[in-house]
Motif scaffolding. Sequence first.
Motif, PDB file in Angstrom:
ATOM      1  N   ARG A   8     -20.899  -6.879  -6.256  1.00 35.15           N
ATOM      2  CA  ARG A   8     -21.017  -5.451  -5.979  1.00 35.15           C
ATOM      3  C   ARG A   8     -20.004  -5.081  -4.898  1.00 35.15           C
ATOM      4  N   ALA A   9     -19.610  -3.820  -4.911  1.00 35.32           N
ATOM      5  CA  ALA A   9     -18.660  -3.348  -3.916  1.00 35.32           C
ATOM      6  C   ALA A   9     -18.784  -1.844  -3.768  1.00 35.32           C
ATOM      7  N   ARG A  10     -18.561  -1.377  -2.567  1.00 35.81           N
ATOM      8  CA  ARG A  10     -18.494   0.056  -2.288  1.00 35.81           C
ATOM      9  C   ARG A  10     -17.280   0.303  -1.408  1.00 35.81           C
ATOM     10  N   HIS A  11     -16.360   1.109  -1.901  1.00 38.05           N
ATOM     11  CA  HIS A  11     -15.122   1.424  -1.197  1.00 38.05           C
ATOM     12  C   HIS A  11     -15.165   2.912  -0.904  1.00 38.05           C
ATOM     13  N   TRP A  12     -15.262   3.294   0.369  1.00 37.35           N
ATOM     14  CA  TRP A  12     -15.463   4.703   0.661  1.00 37.35           C
ATOM     15  C   TRP A  12     -14.779   5.117   1.963  1.00 37.35           C
ATOM     16  N   ARG A  13     -14.883   6.394   2.258  1.00 37.74           N
ATOM     17  CA  ARG A  13     -14.403   6.967   3.505  1.00 37.74           C
ATOM     18  C   ARG A  13     -15.538   7.703   4.200  1.00 37.74           C
ATOM     19  N   TYR A  14     -15.429   7.778   5.525  1.00 35.37           N
ATOM     20  CA  TYR A  14     -16.352   8.567   6.319  1.00 35.37           C
ATOM     21  C   TYR A  14     -15.513   9.640   7.005  1.00 35.37           C
ATOM     22  N   ALA A  15     -15.869  10.896   6.775  1.00 37.40           N
ATOM     23  CA  ALA A  15     -15.030  12.008   7.224  1.00 37.40           C
ATOM     24  C   ALA A  15     -14.771  11.982   8.720  1.00 37.40           C
ATOM     25  N   GLU A  16     -15.698  11.424   9.489  1.00 37.13           N
ATOM     26  CA  GLU A  16     -15.550  11.406  10.943  1.00 37.13           C
ATOM     27  C   GLU A  16     -14.692  10.240  11.433  1.00 37.13           C
ATOM     28  N   LEU A  17     -14.187   9.417  10.514  1.00 32.90           N
ATOM     29  CA  LEU A  17     -13.254   8.336  10.867  1.00 32.90           C
ATOM     30  C   LEU A  17     -11.964   8.549  10.078  1.00 32.90           C
ATOM     31  N   PRO A  18     -11.189   9.559  10.407  1.00 32.75           N
ATOM     32  CA  PRO A  18      -9.958   9.822   9.651  1.00 32.75           C
ATOM     33  C   PRO A  18      -8.972   8.670   9.788  1.00 32.75           C
ATOM     34  N   GLY A  19      -8.294   8.377   8.678  1.00 30.61           N
ATOM     35  CA  GLY A  19      -7.316   7.305   8.701  1.00 30.61           C
ATOM     36  C   GLY A  19      -7.901   5.919   8.564  1.00 30.61           C
ATOM     37  N   VAL A  20      -9.163   5.822   8.151  1.00 28.33           N
ATOM     38  CA  VAL A  20      -9.831   4.533   8.031  1.00 28.33           C
ATOM     39  C   VAL A  20     -10.552   4.455   6.686  1.00 28.33           C
ATOM     40  N   ASP A  21     -10.287   3.413   5.917  1.00 26.63           N
ATOM     41  CA  ASP A  21     -11.052   3.123   4.711  1.00 26.63           C
ATOM     42  C   ASP A  21     -12.146   2.120   5.044  1.00 26.63           C
ATOM     43  N   LEU A  22     -13.228   2.141   4.275  1.00 28.03           N
ATOM     44  CA  LEU A  22     -14.388   1.293   4.533  1.00 28.03           C
ATOM     45  C   LEU A  22     -14.779   0.557   3.263  1.00 28.03           C
TER      46      LEU A  22
ATOM     47  N   VAL B 254      -7.806  -3.337  -5.903  1.00 31.87           N
ATOM     48  CA  VAL B 254      -8.688  -2.607  -4.990  1.00 31.87           C
ATOM     49  C   VAL B 254     -10.077  -3.232  -4.936  1.00 31.87           C
ATOM     50  N   GLY B 255     -10.533  -3.801  -6.057  1.00 37.39           N
ATOM     51  CA  GLY B 255     -11.839  -4.444  -6.073  1.00 37.39           C
ATOM     52  C   GLY B 255     -12.924  -3.649  -6.751  1.00 37.39           C
ATOM     53  N   VAL B 256     -12.656  -2.370  -7.053  1.00 39.80           N
ATOM     54  CA  VAL B 256     -13.602  -1.517  -7.778  1.00 39.80           C
ATOM     55  C   VAL B 256     -12.800  -0.723  -8.809  1.00 39.80           C
ATOM     56  N   PRO B 257     -13.431  -0.270  -9.898  1.00 38.41           N
ATOM     57  CA  PRO B 257     -12.734   0.552 -10.892  1.00 38.41           C
ATOM     58  C   PRO B 257     -12.355   1.911 -10.310  1.00 38.41           C
ATOM     59  N   PRO B 258     -11.339   2.571 -10.867  1.00 40.83           N
ATOM     60  CA  PRO B 258     -10.913   3.866 -10.318  1.00 40.83           C
ATOM     61  C   PRO B 258     -12.003   4.920 -10.311  1.00 40.83           C
ATOM     62  N   GLY B 259     -12.853   4.953 -11.349  1.00 43.72           N
ATOM     63  CA  GLY B 259     -13.910   5.952 -11.372  1.00 43.72           C
ATOM     64  C   GLY B 259     -14.897   5.775 -10.231  1.00 43.72           C
ATOM     65  N   ALA B 260     -15.324   4.531  -9.993  1.00 50.32           N
ATOM     66  CA  ALA B 260     -16.257   4.259  -8.895  1.00 50.32           C
ATOM     67  C   ALA B 260     -15.602   4.543  -7.555  1.00 50.32           C
ATOM     68  N   TYR B 261     -14.343   4.164  -7.441  1.00 54.79           N
ATOM     69  CA  TYR B 261     -13.582   4.429  -6.209  1.00 54.79           C
ATOM     70  C   TYR B 261     -13.565   5.927  -5.915  1.00 54.79           C
ATOM     71  N   GLN B 262     -13.266   6.732  -6.917  1.00 55.35           N
ATOM     72  CA  GLN B 262     -13.164   8.168  -6.707  1.00 55.35           C
ATOM     73  C   GLN B 262     -14.510   8.792  -6.383  1.00 55.35           C
ATOM     74  N   ARG B 263     -15.555   8.345  -7.063  1.00 53.88           N
ATOM     75  CA  ARG B 263     -16.888   8.913  -6.805  1.00 53.88           C
ATOM     76  C   ARG B 263     -17.321   8.669  -5.374  1.00 53.88           C
ATOM     77  N   GLU B 264     -17.139   7.450  -4.874  1.00 54.12           N
ATOM     78  CA  GLU B 264     -17.572   7.131  -3.516  1.00 54.12           C
ATOM     79  C   GLU B 264     -16.799   7.945  -2.486  1.00 54.12           C
ATOM     80  N   ARG B 265     -15.517   8.132  -2.708  1.00 54.08           N
ATOM     81  CA  ARG B 265     -14.695   8.809  -1.721  1.00 54.08           C
ATOM     82  C   ARG B 265     -14.858  10.327  -1.791  1.00 54.08           C
TER      83      ARG B 265
ATOM     84  N   ASP C 192     -22.865  10.444   1.368  1.00 57.20           N
ATOM     85  CA  ASP C 192     -23.997   9.999   0.570  1.00 57.20           C
ATOM     86  C   ASP C 192     -25.000   9.242   1.422  1.00 57.20           C
ATOM     87  N   SER C 193     -26.228   9.209   0.957  1.00 54.41           N
ATOM     88  CA  SER C 193     -27.240   8.422   1.665  1.00 54.41           C
ATOM     89  C   SER C 193     -26.853   6.961   1.626  1.00 54.41           C
TER      90      SER C 193
END
Length: 329
Positions: free
Chosen positions: A7-21, A261-272, A277-278
């Motif tokens: 499993r993997a989750r690749h996302w961004r947090y708006a309050e950490l600009p310039g950082v991927d998670l 990247v480690g995740v499919p493009p669709g999942a990548y886009q949804r998370e970001r 999200d909770s």
Amino acid sequence: MAGSKERARHWRYAELPGVDLLRARYVRKRFVRHTHENFVIAAIADGVEVFHHRGADQYAGAGTLALVNPDTAHTGRAGVPEGWRYGAVYPSPEVVAGIAAETTSLRGTPGFVRPVLDDPYAVGLVHEVLRAAEEGNALAADTLLRVAVTRLLRLNGGVLPERHVRSAGARVAVRARAVLEERMAEPPSLERLAADLGTSPFALLRAFRGLYGMPPHTWLTDARVRRARRLLDTGAAPALAAVEVGFTDQSHLNRHFTRIVGVPPGAYQRERKNVQDSPGPLLLASERWQNRAHSQIGNPTGAESRTPPSSETPSESGWPSDCPVSPSG
């Protein structure tokens, strides 16, 4: 390591600009040779990751960090049958440079000296950054990221050497890269590219690999995925992004995107798209880190009261002077 599902989750947090998670667990996953525009700070919670970096295999186990500087070619795979579980932050060069200028004596382009660092405390800090981002705790996430990066730079930081383009071969490689970037969707053959640059195919191949750590066709795939990521971040559909960067179709993009990247493009886009999200299941640091962290900060029994995160600059030793075991908890 409980469970066997990757499993993997690749996302961004708006309050950490310039950082991927990223939070991930992989067993059979193999990352092909690729690069990142940002720094890689991967905190291993369980298992072992092996990654080829600058001519040698590097082993990162529980309680260690895999550290890769921007634009540095590397791979990734499991080092043990059960795979590896980790959390990672990917701060941009600008974010790291800003932190280095404020909290270290490094002058020049900062970076990491060794690709693997045994530091369970820093591993815990990285996981706490991710926890804070998942919980929407902007103050803790920003504070802990700065503390973690400062600590890593003080323990394992240096000034990155400039990439001097002195030889004729290196200059040709730079020109070849510019051509591939401009003609990404319709690149020339190696023979055509070499002829246009006034060299031979094998001479170009050697020069390009020597400067960028991979042959031109591998670099091009990596660059296409990078550009596809930027398009997906702007809301472009995966099928459109695939054609725009030169892949034959969406399935072609899916295959290479997932391998890099480690995740499919669709999942990548949804998370970001859904940065608020909770939170999902947490990947906590290993028991090894928790035990060592307690002893390191003089709290062997795990006191019930926890000091809030400090906004002060970490101590000169590289240890956060006022950072608890579970700052965001």
